[in-house]
Design an enzyme around this catalytic site. Sequence first.
Site, PDB file in Angstrom:
ATOM      1  N   HIS A 196      47.615  36.381  47.769  1.00 32.11           N
ATOM      2  CA  HIS A 196      47.369  37.643  47.119  1.00 32.11           C
ATOM      3  C   HIS A 196      47.087  37.657  45.689  1.00 32.11           C
ATOM      4  O   HIS A 196      47.963  37.051  44.942  1.00 32.11           O
ATOM      5  CB  HIS A 196      48.490  38.660  47.689  1.00 32.11           C
ATOM      6  CG  HIS A 196      48.440  40.109  46.995  1.00 32.11           C
ATOM      7  ND1 HIS A 196      49.253  40.717  46.403  1.00 32.11           N
ATOM      8  CD2 HIS A 196      46.917  40.872  46.640  1.00 32.11           C
ATOM      9  CE1 HIS A 196      48.949  41.859  46.053  1.00 32.11           C
ATOM     10  NE2 HIS A 196      47.682  41.906  45.990  1.00 32.11           N
TER      11      HIS A 196
HETATM   12 CA    CA Z   1      43.116  36.411  47.541  1.00 34.82          CA
END
Ligand code: CA
Length: 391
Positions: A186
């Site tokens: 992320h």
């Molecule tokens: Ca990513």
Amino acid sequence: ELGITRPAGHKVSFHYNSHVEDMHFGKTHPMKPWRLTLAKHLILGFGLQYSMDTYEAVAAGKDEVEAFHDPDYVDFLSRVSPNNFRELSEIAHFAASIPPRHDGDNCPVFDGMSTYLFLYTGATLEATSALTSGQSDVAINWSGGLHHAHKGEASGFCYINDIVLSILDMLRVYPRVLYIDIDVHHGDGVEEAFQRQPRVMTLSFHRYGPYDDTGHKFFPGTGDLDDIGLRGTPGEHFALNVPIPSGIDDRQYKYVFEETCSRVIDAFKPSAVVLQCGADSLGGDRLGQFNINIRQHGECISYIQSRRLPLLILGGGGYTARNVARAWCHETALLTSNTLPEQIPLDLVPRPEAFSGNKTHGEGKMYPSFERLHKNECKDAELEFMVKKIE
Ligand code: CA
Ligand code: ZLS
Ligand code: ZN
């Protein structure tokens, strides 16, 4: 013979300083700057430099890095070395984000670290100004893309967030900037920096969900579907996350990537795009858990390029060095409209030991959030909110 081309109105520039390759995070550390040596040799070996303007980047200045990071932290990064970090840590509390605090083994202090950090950042800032000045249509820095670094803290192999610094520069020129992140992790640092900012849309595709039998989350453990920017601020609805279970294949990835990106671009109408091309989303990566091939990874980049917006291309993760080098060379060829002879296998042949018997790399089990995404429910709602806010 290679047909090395340079189409008019489509200028590509390459920003890099080879000294980043000399650095070593430590014997067992998965981040290996020499993967950039492999990538460079493939790129030069194919003669791709003749299709681009190539620049030897200079180090970023402390003042430039302070546009996002705390001055005390920047000063620490500019001076720290294995010999002095204990003394420095005593006078500066934030230095604790480097050893001996929690992220010590993830973000070690190593020889030449300052040089490395300010060089990859310098290359990103130079690439950015090539775009904002109109010199380039596409600017590449494979040594950049360090998306986890926070304002005053290193995280997940990232110390200076070159992406945030680049976007801050872009905001002086472009009304809206879209950040897309295909690293398997992320893009939390970039999202956090712009969580209140409606002129920057952040979109990350990443592994999310239960990590192993002990219940650990895949790093950094953030980026679920309901993470949409800071609620109650103008930035609400200007972050979008696509959490993905392990084992996603080319077909599935192509679907979620193109569906999501086309609608985000149509809704947000960005003036420029920053694309973090972390190669740890490839099958067989030492840290990743996806099953996509170089061909599909490259198609993501071609898809964004086909939208013909000023485009900053950055590297990021990627821990099986030979695949990282192949992918970024293949993508440099795509960006410069070159066709390489079939010497780069675009379909990875996963090493059996990395896959067999490892359930997390098996066929993509659909988590509820992923099914929801397939049904387009969440995405539609978020994009509608965003379109209303922009119009
Ligand atoms: Ca990513
Ligand atoms: O996105 O999972 C973690 C954090 C820990 C568990 C692992 N231990 C070692 C540290 C604390 C919770 N960290 C991740 C970070 C992943 C960063 C990805 C960066 C990017 O690709 C952008 C460039 C992680 N995953 C795997 C490791 N760390 C890891 C594996 C093996 C080692 C060797 C060196 C160090 C300690 C032993 C290490 C880290
Ligand atoms: Zn990563």
